[in-house]
Write a protein that holds these residues in place. Structure first.
Motif, PDB file in Angstrom:
ATOM      1  N   ASP A  65       7.387  -8.262 -67.031  1.00 27.81           N
ATOM      2  CA  ASP A  65       7.044  -8.200 -65.605  1.00 27.81           C
ATOM      3  C   ASP A  65       6.497  -9.512 -65.061  1.00 27.81           C
ATOM      4  O   ASP A  65       6.539  -9.748 -63.858  1.00 27.81           O
ATOM      5  N   GLN A  68       8.690 -11.793 -62.823  1.00 28.80           N
ATOM      6  CA  GLN A  68       8.976 -11.173 -61.519  1.00 28.80           C
ATOM      7  C   GLN A  68       7.721 -11.139 -60.657  1.00 28.80           C
ATOM      8  O   GLN A  68       7.770 -11.381 -59.448  1.00 28.80           O
ATOM      9  N   GLU A  69       6.589 -10.843 -61.272  1.00 32.82           N
ATOM     10  CA  GLU A  69       5.346 -10.765 -60.495  1.00 32.82           C
ATOM     11  C   GLU A  69       4.922 -12.136 -59.979  1.00 32.82           C
ATOM     12  O   GLU A  69       4.493 -12.272 -58.832  1.00 32.82           O
ATOM     13  N   SER A  71       6.896 -14.586 -59.328  1.00 37.62           N
ATOM     14  CA  SER A  71       7.857 -14.938 -58.276  1.00 37.62           C
ATOM     15  C   SER A  71       7.530 -14.203 -56.979  1.00 37.62           C
ATOM     16  O   SER A  71       7.566 -14.787 -55.888  1.00 37.62           O
ATOM     17  N   ARG A  72       7.215 -12.927 -57.123  1.00 37.04           N
ATOM     18  CA  ARG A  72       6.865 -12.129 -55.941  1.00 37.04           C
ATOM     19  C   ARG A  72       5.646 -12.699 -55.240  1.00 37.04           C
ATOM     20  O   ARG A  72       5.612 -12.794 -54.020  1.00 37.04           O
ATOM     21  N   GLU A  73       4.639 -13.065 -56.009  1.00 38.87           N
ATOM     22  CA  GLU A  73       3.416 -13.592 -55.409  1.00 38.87           C
ATOM     23  C   GLU A  73       3.703 -14.915 -54.695  1.00 38.87           C
ATOM     24  O   GLU A  73       3.242 -15.141 -53.570  1.00 38.87           O
ATOM     25  N   LEU A  75       6.445 -15.894 -53.368  1.00 45.23           N
ATOM     26  CA  LEU A  75       7.235 -15.719 -52.147  1.00 45.23           C
ATOM     27  C   LEU A  75       6.554 -14.803 -51.145  1.00 45.23           C
ATOM     28  O   LEU A  75       6.947 -14.790 -49.975  1.00 45.23           O
ATOM     29  N   GLN A  76       5.533 -14.092 -51.582  1.00 46.39           N
ATOM     30  CA  GLN A  76       4.690 -13.383 -50.612  1.00 46.39           C
ATOM     31  C   GLN A  76       4.013 -14.419 -49.717  1.00 46.39           C
ATOM     32  O   GLN A  76       3.871 -14.226 -48.506  1.00 46.39           O
ATOM     33  N   PRO A 145      14.988 -11.004 -57.251  1.00 40.55           N
ATOM     34  CA  PRO A 145      14.723 -10.025 -56.182  1.00 40.55           C
ATOM     35  C   PRO A 145      13.785 -10.538 -55.098  1.00 40.55           C
ATOM     36  O   PRO A 145      14.009 -10.282 -53.905  1.00 40.55           O
ATOM     37  N   ALA A 146      12.749 -11.280 -55.485  1.00 42.18           N
ATOM     38  CA  ALA A 146      11.786 -11.767 -54.488  1.00 42.18           C
ATOM     39  C   ALA A 146      12.453 -12.732 -53.508  1.00 42.18           C
ATOM     40  O   ALA A 146      12.109 -12.765 -52.322  1.00 42.18           O
ATOM     41  N   THR A 147      13.413 -13.506 -53.998  1.00 41.07           N
ATOM     42  CA  THR A 147      14.088 -14.472 -53.119  1.00 41.07           C
ATOM     43  C   THR A 147      15.077 -13.767 -52.201  1.00 41.07           C
ATOM     44  O   THR A 147      15.203 -14.125 -51.023  1.00 41.07           O
ATOM     45  N   ASN A 149      14.760 -10.826 -51.052  1.00 35.07           N
ATOM     46  CA  ASN A 149      13.915 -10.204 -50.030  1.00 35.07           C
ATOM     47  C   ASN A 149      13.470 -11.234 -48.990  1.00 35.07           C
ATOM     48  O   ASN A 149      13.532 -10.984 -47.779  1.00 35.07           O
TER      49      ASN A 149
END
Ligand code: MG
Length: 251
Positions: A65, A68-69, A71-73, A75-76, A145-147, A149
């Motif tokens: 994880d 992905q986490e 990357s998500r942070e 791009l948040q 996925p974060a990108t 989005n």
């Protein structure tokens, strides 16, 4: 619920217990974490392969994880900045707003080559042009996925999104096919290396292409990449957003 501090203590205690059970394996992990941290903040440069001792660490980071986490942070933060610019723009509802641009890198930013690298020891094996080009031609890399989005949100807000990649022009069709397969559509431009860009460093190549966008009247709001060479040089944009990549380094 355990507090974050308690959770940290549990991790430390369990880690210490494991270290007495298997000194070599547990000794490695903190060193590899430090190596990765220093890679991400650009202290460690010009490395060619992942240290062999860190193969399992990088494999676990990329496959679990954490990648992905992280990357998500990252791009948040990019999403928050995009909304800030959108909400403070007097032209947000007019066509003129589309001159606000975002620049996204492709490999390990818009598309993930983790399935390829999983077959090549997550960067412990030296880069092989022939094998990697064969992978590109399959057009099978999934989106990060974060990108995806971020891309869809930027598009919906009315920004122009440009892909800027170190891939060469002969990869255009495969790259378009892959982007579409991965769920991207509606980008404003896809910029690849031309013959005149051969031998130009990534920093200068990408800076020159971003400057060319500015010369066309675009204002670069955000710039997203997994390498510092995506995000440095000139015409970098108002803000840059670094995604993780412990698998390879591009000068
Ligand atoms: Mg990249």
């Amino acid at each position: 619920m355990a507090s974050p501090l308690l959770k940290l203590l549990i991790v430390v205690v369990v880690g210490a217990a494991c270290s007495s059970a298997g000194a070599a394996a547990s000794y490695r992990q903190p060193l590899c974490y430090s190596w990765r941290f220093n890679v991400e903040v650009n202290n460690v440069r010009d490395w060619t392969v992942v240290p062999e001792a860190c193969e399992s660490y990088v494999a676990s980071y990329m496959s679990g994880d954490a990648y992905q986490e992280d990357s998500r942070e990252a791009l948040q933060q990019a999403l928050s900045f995009a909304y800030l610019v959108f909400n403070s723009s007097s032209s947000a509802s007019s066509p003129a707003f589309s001159y606000n641009a975002w620049v996204l890198d492709i490999d390990e930013t818009s598309l993930s080559n983790a399935p390829y690298y999983a077959e090549h020891r997550f960067g412990v094996e030296a880069y092989n042009d022939t094998l990697f080009n064969a992978w590109i031609s399959e057009a099978a890399a999934p989106a990060l996925p974060a990108t995806l989005n971020l891309f869809n949100t930027l598009k919906n807000l009315g920004f122009s999104v440009f892909f800027l990649t170190g891939r060469s022009e002969d990869k255009r069709n495969a790259t378009i096919a892959n982007l579409l397969n991965a769920g991207y559509s509606g980008w404003e431009g896809l910029i690849l290396r031309q013959s005149e860009d051969a031998g130009v460093t990534a920093v200068l190549y990408k800076s020159g292409k971003r400057k060319a966008l500015e010369d066309l009247g675009y204002f670069i709001v955000g710039n997203v990449g997994d390498q510092w060479s995506d995000l440095s040089g000139y015409s970098v944009g108002s803000r840059v957003f670094k995604l993780p990549n412990p698998m390879y380094y591009v000068a």
